[in-house]
Scaffold this active site. Structure first.
Site, PDB file in Angstrom:
ATOM      1  N   GLY A  40      -4.434   2.726  17.944  1.00 27.64           N
ATOM      2  CA  GLY A  40      -3.472   2.269  16.943  1.00 27.64           C
ATOM      3  C   GLY A  40      -2.870   3.428  16.173  1.00 27.64           C
ATOM      4  O   GLY A  40      -3.441   4.533  16.129  1.00 27.64           O
ATOM      5  N   LYS A  42       0.823  -1.219   0.000  1.00 28.04           N
ATOM      6  CA  LYS A  42       0.000   0.000   0.000  1.00 28.04           C
ATOM      7  C   LYS A  42       0.852   1.262   0.000  1.00 28.04           C
ATOM      8  O   LYS A  42       0.507   2.243  -0.651  1.00 28.04           O
ATOM      9  CB  LYS A  42      -0.896   0.023   1.248  1.00 28.04           C
ATOM     10  N   ALA A  76      -3.562   1.101   9.054  1.00 31.22           N
ATOM     11  CA  ALA A  76      -5.031   1.149   9.107  1.00 31.22           C
ATOM     12  C   ALA A  76      -5.486   2.349   9.933  1.00 31.22           C
ATOM     13  O   ALA A  76      -6.471   3.014   9.608  1.00 31.22           O
ATOM     14  CB  ALA A  76      -5.579  -0.147   9.694  1.00 31.22           C
ATOM     15  N   GLY A 135      -0.758   2.462  13.160  1.00 32.79           N
ATOM     16  CA  GLY A 135      -0.186   1.839  11.964  1.00 32.79           C
ATOM     17  C   GLY A 135      -0.911   2.312  10.712  1.00 32.79           C
ATOM     18  O   GLY A 135      -1.565   3.366  10.716  1.00 32.79           O
TER      19      GLY A 135
HETATM   20  P1  NDP Z   1       0.193  -2.241  11.390  1.00 29.30           P
HETATM   21  O1  NDP Z   1       1.144  -3.340  11.633  1.00 29.30           O
HETATM   22  O2  NDP Z   1       0.527  -1.138  10.449  1.00 29.30           O
HETATM   23  O3  NDP Z   1      -0.156  -1.545  12.822  1.00 29.30           O
HETATM   24  C1  NDP Z   1      -0.421  -2.328  13.955  1.00 29.30           C
HETATM   25  C2  NDP Z   1      -0.898  -1.455  15.105  1.00 29.30           C
HETATM   26  O4  NDP Z   1      -1.339  -2.312  16.163  1.00 29.30           O
HETATM   27  C3  NDP Z   1       0.175  -0.547  15.687  1.00 29.30           C
HETATM   28  O5  NDP Z   1      -0.430   0.651  16.134  1.00 29.30           O
HETATM   29  C4  NDP Z   1       0.677  -1.382  16.865  1.00 29.30           C
HETATM   30  O6  NDP Z   1       1.211  -0.597  17.900  1.00 29.30           O
HETATM   31  C5  NDP Z   1      -0.619  -1.973  17.349  1.00 29.30           C
HETATM   32  N1  NDP Z   1      -0.448  -3.204  18.120  1.00 29.30           N
HETATM   33  C6  NDP Z   1       0.034  -4.385  17.678  1.00 29.30           C
HETATM   34  N2  NDP Z   1       0.001  -5.299  18.656  1.00 29.30           N
HETATM   35  C7  NDP Z   1      -0.502  -4.679  19.758  1.00 29.30           C
HETATM   36  C8  NDP Z   1      -0.767  -5.096  21.082  1.00 29.30           C
HETATM   37  N3  NDP Z   1      -0.537  -6.352  21.481  1.00 29.30           N
HETATM   38  N4  NDP Z   1      -1.335  -4.205  21.930  1.00 29.30           N
HETATM   39  C9  NDP Z   1      -1.597  -2.943  21.535  1.00 29.30           C
HETATM   40  N5  NDP Z   1      -1.341  -2.475  20.286  1.00 29.30           N
HETATM   41  C10 NDP Z   1      -0.800  -3.344  19.407  1.00 29.30           C
HETATM   42  O7  NDP Z   1      -1.167  -2.969  10.971  1.00 29.30           O
HETATM   43  P2  NDP Z   1      -2.403  -2.340  10.142  1.00 29.30           P
HETATM   44  O8  NDP Z   1      -2.566  -0.931  10.565  1.00 29.30           O
HETATM   45  O9  NDP Z   1      -2.255  -2.653   8.718  1.00 29.30           O
HETATM   46  O10 NDP Z   1      -3.630  -3.231  10.687  1.00 29.30           O
HETATM   47  C11 NDP Z   1      -4.146  -3.056  11.991  1.00 29.30           C
HETATM   48  C12 NDP Z   1      -5.403  -3.885  12.176  1.00 29.30           C
HETATM   49  O11 NDP Z   1      -6.458  -3.445  11.336  1.00 29.30           O
HETATM   50  C13 NDP Z   1      -5.195  -5.367  11.877  1.00 29.30           C
HETATM   51  O12 NDP Z   1      -5.850  -6.106  12.893  1.00 29.30           O
HETATM   52  C14 NDP Z   1      -5.891  -5.573  10.563  1.00 29.30           C
HETATM   53  O13 NDP Z   1      -6.413  -6.875  10.450  1.00 29.30           O
HETATM   54  C15 NDP Z   1      -7.032  -4.550  10.665  1.00 29.30           C
HETATM   55  N6  NDP Z   1      -7.502  -4.106   9.349  1.00 29.30           N
HETATM   56  C16 NDP Z   1      -8.804  -4.356   9.000  1.00 29.30           C
HETATM   57  C17 NDP Z   1      -9.290  -3.949   7.780  1.00 29.30           C
HETATM   58  C18 NDP Z   1     -10.704  -4.235   7.402  1.00 29.30           C
HETATM   59  O14 NDP Z   1     -11.044  -4.113   6.214  1.00 29.30           O
HETATM   60  N7  NDP Z   1     -11.578  -4.594   8.331  1.00 29.30           N
HETATM   61  C19 NDP Z   1      -8.443  -3.213   6.813  1.00 29.30           C
HETATM   62  C20 NDP Z   1      -7.088  -2.987   7.294  1.00 29.30           C
HETATM   63  C21 NDP Z   1      -6.656  -3.424   8.506  1.00 29.30           C
HETATM   64  P3  NDP Z   1       2.791  -0.241  17.980  1.00 29.30           P
HETATM   65  O15 NDP Z   1       2.955   1.058  17.274  1.00 29.30           O
HETATM   66  O16 NDP Z   1       3.017  -0.168  19.437  1.00 29.30           O
HETATM   67  O17 NDP Z   1       3.544  -1.384  17.341  1.00 29.30           O
END
Ligand code: NDP
Length: 268
Positions: free
Chosen positions: A114, A53, A118, A116
């Site tokens: 979050g 992306k 998304a 990341g």
């Molecule tokens: P990224 O890897 O870019 O970001 C992950 C995020 O989750 C970061 O903010 C990270 O925090 C946080 N995180 C990970 N593990 C934990 C934890 N154990 N406790 C607290 N925070 C945590 O992933 P994406 O942004 O691409 O995706 C995020 C979510 O959104 C996923 O679950 C994905 O499946 C879902 N999604 C759903 C979509 C839909 O169509 N329904 C579309 C796109 C995504 P840190 O900065 O601390 O690492």
């Protein structure tokens, strides 16, 4: 999900008879070559997922405003000899929240969990939609600060604030739509990314995760009697919007068949 919709369209309109949607596993370093090949072979469009992306932003000949602001492209449409980059994730989120919770983002106070990819698309959509205020909470402070820096020039007059994970309920917003954009919850034993009881009151909870269908965050929302929904609607609506871009058929027409196919595939 897409092929279920295409089958339905082909039944009514022979233009779509030969249309198919295929999955491809592409190494990040091969993305430029893959996109060139797809263009040469007459592909009408492409969806991209992580990490493509962000990489694709530099590979398109045209970039739509939502994709530029999100810094990410999830949909490509053929344009001349190249690709036009779009992002339907924000639309999918807004349509999912409206469809499943009956709530609009305009005028809403939003708590986003979050920072990341998304979360960035969600934050940009909240600001584009005219939310009243956006609060962002994230496990890693430096990633939160990067997201806030990205959002600052897009916010206009909308307050965008960091939410301290350890803060007291008194300093937190009341009545917000809480959106989980973390991956905490993808595994059944993941702790929830926030304690909903730590807010002075929550309006509704939307978890982008759809597999498993009920995360611990959603289970807590249910225990507290809060309106809540998982991310299946977002998945479906971002896909239906991409299909609209390629076919010209309104997303509202294909979304029901896509939702039924996705729910079946996920074993809902
Ligand atoms: P990224 O890897 O870019 O970001 C992950 C995020 O989750 C970061 O903010 C990270 O925090 C946080 N995180 C990970 N593990 C934990 C934890 N154990 N406790 C607290 N925070 C945590 O992933 P994406 O942004 O691409 O995706 C995020 C979510 O959104 C996923 O679950 C994905 O499946 C879902 N999604 C759903 C979509 C839909 O169509 N329904 C579309 C796109 C995504 P840190 O900065 O601390 O690492």
């Amino acid at each position: 999900m897409h092929n279920a919709a295409l089958d339905g369209l082909a039944r009514d309109d022979t233009r779509f008879a030969g249309w198919r949607y295929f999955p491809f596993d592409v190494e990040p370093g091969m993305l430029p070559a893959a996109l060139g090949l797809m263009r040469e072979r007459g592909f009408r469009g492409v969806n991209l997922t992580v990490p493509h992306k962000v990489l694709a932003v530099g590979l398109v000949s045209e970039l739509d405003p939502a994709a530029r602001e999100a810094g990410a492209v999830n949909t490509l449409a053929s344009a001349g000899s190249g690709w036009r980059g779009l992002n339907t994730d924000g639309y999918g989120l807004a349509a999912g929240i409206l469809g499943d919770l009956g709530l609009g983002l305009r005028g809403a106070t939003v708590v986003l969990l979050g920072a990341g990819g998304a979360a960035r698309a969600a934050a940009v959509e909240c600001l584009r939609a005219g939310c009243a205020a956006l609060w962002v909470m994230n496990r890693t402070r430096s990633n939160l600060d990067s997201l806030l820096a990205h959002l600052a020039p897009l916010a206009g007059g909308t307050p965008v604030r960091a939410l301290d994970a350890g803060g007291s309920a008194a300093g937190r917003p009341a009545g917000a739509i809480v959106i989980n954009a973390t991956s905490a919850g993808l595994r059944a034993d993941d702790p929830p990314p926030a304690d909903l009881g730590g807010f002075p009151g929550v309006g509704a909870v939307y978890d982008m995760i759809y597999n498993p269908p009920r995360t611990r965050l959603l289970a807590q929302a249910q225990e507290l009697g809060l309106p809540h929904a998982n991310g299946l609607g977002m998945l479906v609506h971002q896909g239906a919007k991409a299909l609209e871009i390629w076919t010209g058929i309104p997303a509202s027409r294909t979304a029901p068949a896509m939702r039924a196919a996705a729910a079946k595939a996920l074993g809902y």
